[in-house]
Design a protein around this motif. Structure first.
Motif, short mmCIF file in Angstrom:
data_model
loop_
_atom_site.label_atom_id
_atom_site.label_comp_id
_atom_site.label_asym_id
_atom_site.label_seq_id
_atom_site.Cartn_x
_atom_site.Cartn_y
_atom_site.Cartn_z
N MET A 1 -6.73 -3.60 1.73
CA MET A 1 -6.25 -4.59 2.69
C MET A 1 -4.97 -5.26 2.20
SD MET A 1 -6.62 -5.85 5.58
CE MET A 1 -8.06 -6.33 6.53
N THR A 2 -4.79 -5.30 0.88
CA THR A 2 -3.58 -5.92 0.30
C THR A 2 -2.32 -5.21 0.81
OG1 THR A 2 -4.80 -6.64 -1.63
CG2 THR A 2 -2.42 -6.43 -1.88
N THR A 3 -2.39 -3.86 0.90
CA THR A 3 -1.29 -3.11 1.52
C THR A 3 -1.76 -2.62 2.89
OG1 THR A 3 -2.08 -1.15 0.34
CG2 THR A 3 -0.27 -2.36 -0.68
N LYS A 4 -1.97 -3.58 3.77
CA LYS A 4 -2.60 -3.32 5.08
C LYS A 4 -1.90 -2.23 5.91
CE LYS A 4 -3.91 -5.96 9.23
NZ LYS A 4 -3.68 -7.25 9.91
N PRO A 5 -0.57 -2.15 5.88
CA PRO A 5 0.06 -1.11 6.70
C PRO A 5 -0.25 0.31 6.23
CG PRO A 5 1.65 -2.83 6.12
CD PRO A 5 0.43 -3.05 5.29
N TRP A 6 -0.72 0.49 5.01
CA TRP A 6 -1.01 1.82 4.49
C TRP A 6 -2.40 2.31 4.89
CZ3 TRP A 6 1.12 1.56 -1.26
CH2 TRP A 6 2.51 1.81 -1.23
N THR A 7 -2.51 3.61 5.14
CA THR A 7 -3.82 4.24 5.35
C THR A 7 -4.49 4.43 3.98
OG1 THR A 7 -2.93 6.46 5.07
CG2 THR A 7 -2.90 5.56 7.30
N LEU A 8 -5.76 4.79 3.99
CA LEU A 8 -6.45 5.10 2.73
C LEU A 8 -5.73 6.23 2.00
CD1 LEU A 8 -10.29 4.90 3.46
CD2 LEU A 8 -8.83 3.26 2.25
N ASP A 9 -5.23 7.20 2.79
CA ASP A 9 -4.53 8.33 2.18
C ASP A 9 -3.24 7.85 1.50
OD1 ASP A 9 -4.76 11.28 1.91
OD2 ASP A 9 -2.74 11.18 2.81
N ASP A 10 -2.51 6.95 2.14
CA ASP A 10 -1.31 6.36 1.51
C ASP A 10 -1.70 5.70 0.17
OD1 ASP A 10 0.39 7.05 3.61
OD2 ASP A 10 0.04 5.15 4.68
N CYS A 11 -2.79 4.97 0.19
CA CYS A 11 -3.22 4.28 -1.04
C CYS A 11 -3.55 5.31 -2.12
CB CYS A 11 -4.44 3.40 -0.77
SG CYS A 11 -4.11 2.06 0.41
N ALA A 12 -4.26 6.38 -1.72
CA ALA A 12 -4.63 7.42 -2.68
C ALA A 12 -3.38 8.03 -3.31
CB ALA A 12 -5.47 8.49 -1.97
N ARG A 13 -2.32 8.18 -2.53
CA ARG A 13 -1.10 8.78 -3.07
C ARG A 13 -0.28 7.79 -3.90
NH1 ARG A 13 2.30 10.47 1.30
NH2 ARG A 13 0.77 9.56 2.74
N HIS A 14 -0.22 6.52 -3.47
CA HIS A 14 0.76 5.62 -4.06
C HIS A 14 0.20 4.66 -5.12
CE1 HIS A 14 3.34 7.31 -1.12
NE2 HIS A 14 2.83 6.66 -0.09
N TYR A 15 -1.09 4.38 -5.07
CA TYR A 15 -1.64 3.43 -6.06
C TYR A 15 -1.60 3.98 -7.49
CZ TYR A 15 -3.63 -0.03 -2.71
OH TYR A 15 -3.83 -1.00 -1.77
N PRO A 16 -2.16 5.18 -7.72
CA PRO A 16 -2.24 5.63 -9.13
C PRO A 16 -0.89 5.72 -9.84
CG PRO A 16 -3.77 6.88 -7.77
CD PRO A 16 -2.91 6.10 -6.83
N PRO A 17 0.17 6.29 -9.20
CA PRO A 17 1.46 6.33 -9.91
C PRO A 17 1.99 4.93 -10.24
CG PRO A 17 1.52 7.72 -7.94
CD PRO A 17 0.25 6.94 -7.88
N ALA A 18 1.57 3.92 -9.47
CA ALA A 18 2.03 2.55 -9.74
C ALA A 18 1.18 1.87 -10.81
CB ALA A 18 1.98 1.74 -8.44
N GLY A 19 0.14 2.58 -11.28
CA GLY A 19 -0.69 2.00 -12.33
C GLY A 19 -1.91 1.27 -11.81
N VAL A 20 -2.14 1.33 -10.50
CA VAL A 20 -3.33 0.70 -9.91
C VAL A 20 -4.50 1.67 -10.05
CG1 VAL A 20 -4.36 -0.25 -7.82
CG2 VAL A 20 -1.93 -0.64 -8.31
N GLN A 21 -5.60 1.20 -10.65
CA GLN A 21 -6.67 2.12 -11.02
C GLN A 21 -7.88 2.11 -10.09
OE1 GLN A 21 -7.48 0.93 -15.07
NE2 GLN A 21 -5.33 1.19 -15.66
N GLY A 22 -7.90 1.14 -9.19
CA GLY A 22 -9.07 1.05 -8.32
C GLY A 22 -8.72 0.50 -6.96
#
Lengths: 264, 264
Positions: B1-22
């Protein structure tokens, strides 16, 4: 402030015919007036001047700023004396750079600094606990328990008490017991009413008429009156919406919602 | 919800490279997905699925409506099980027509009704105390003390605990002692961070990045970690402003502000 678009003179003319018997004057409405003349005008119209609003805003990062706040509160005492009102409402203050426990100590120190002057002038000071949503920048006193604690810490001075506004404290499960505590010390000085709308669209200026929201106003009023409180019920509504409509219509809505509240 | 405009798939692609682990998944983002597939996608990307948000909203004026709420929470347990997350965050609910003490009892009853099913599914339930400004319509549990009290009332079930969000509780002077109480029962399940801006322009969607406001986040984090809590620090920011900018830039601001917070 409830009818913000109106001048003090408008209030003097329109409140009494509507059945409103008193007024709390906000300091900005004294600008350009000699307080004593403003007070005479309101009294001549038949209005009780319940209090001057607002002193306080004590916390600040530096001692120099805190002294400025104290000086401003001393000016408020002069204005209250001139206006001829027996009470000043304190919005105690908070500052994003000052931790809340430190802010509360600065509030106690600030009040202690002005108390003797207030006493000499025959002015009571009423701490108004503010809703926790104002803890960042308006008040570090966010519960009635904290207001009671500051007064206890200062050894219950004769002219230091509490202004209770249902809007700020209605959610608090310790409210009834803390109101009962004020009775023991005879320190409940003022009672403000309005309502909490759901949804609330603005942190400052979206208060509701009595009955428009979810506050159990009559239940709280019963607890307040059981302490022996015999002061007026002061309607305090800040509302961008209501300030934008005809103020005569708005005043009629206020008196009607008050009558409905108290005859339910 | 923090990055509300993103889909779950966007989060799956963009979170880990940014260092977000969960990630905590909000139920509306599961719409159109089979929970298990969504969970696999997130796990395959290397993300822990910390919790499903949100169950709760138990209070209502009629028994039929309260049963609907319980049914919806049972569905949430199924979804959490499918998603493969061990926890559901409960925003407990409030209703303008239900007095707060009654609402709290309805919350306790609602949780009691779903607890055995959650336990069977291996799902923990985390009560999130909400700021008193949400007492009208979102939660009658407005302090950590009230969350602790509900769990005590239900005899401290093994799978019932607390999600603590600094945004909701930072102002509370009993916070430290109530956090200490959670340690005794091992009931602190989640820790959410963001900041309280001054001024705050919206009751829901004007949260700040860590460091943009006045919450003593590291002090609260220290208290939380002293309970033995070893879970992640979850950044939860609702912000119309930040949702309107490029979400990659926003994610960079989040990780930078988190690094600044924890290396100060």
């Amino acid at each position: 402030m409830t009818t913000k678009p109106w001048t003090l003179d408008d209030c003097a003319r329109h409140y009494p015919p509507a059945g409103v018997q008193g007024i709390t004057v906000w300091r900005q409405h004294l600008e350009g007036h000699i307080p004593q003349h403003a007070g005479d005008r309101l009294r001549d119209a038949g209005l009780d001047i319940i209090s001057l609003c607002r002193g306080g805003f004590f916390p600040a990062p530096t001692a120099a700023e805190r002294q400025l706040a104290i000086d401003d509160n001393l000016l408020a005492i002069e204005q209250a004396h001139g206006l001829g009102t027996p009470m000043i409402v304190l919005v105690c203050g908070a500052h994003p750079g000052v931790p809340l426990p430190e802010a509360r100590q600065q509030i106690a120190d600030g009040i202690a600094a002005i108390l003797p002057v207030a006493q000499q002038a025959g002015i009571k000071l009423a701490i108004e606990p503010l809703h926790p949503m104002y803890a960042g920048d308006r008040s570090a006193i966010n519960t009635l328990a904290q207001a009671n604690a500051v007064i206890d810490q200062l050894h219950s001075p004769k002219n230091l008490g509490i202004a209770l506004d249902v809007y700020h404290v209605w959610w608090d499960e310790t409210l009834q017991s803390q109101i009962e505590l004020t009775a023991k010390h005879d320190r409940l000085y003022a009672f403000h009413i309005c309502d909490w709308k759901t949804p609330t669209l603005d942190l400052l200026n979206d208060r509701g008429l009595m009955g428009e929201g979810c506050i159990p106003i009559m239940q709280i009023k019963t607890w307040v009156n059981q302490t022996g409180f015999t002061g007026p019920d002061e309607v305090e509504i800040f509302s961008t919406h209501y300030w934008s409509i005809d103020q005569h219509d708005y005043l009629k809505k206020i008196t009607q919602s008050y009558q409905q509240l108290t005859t339910m």
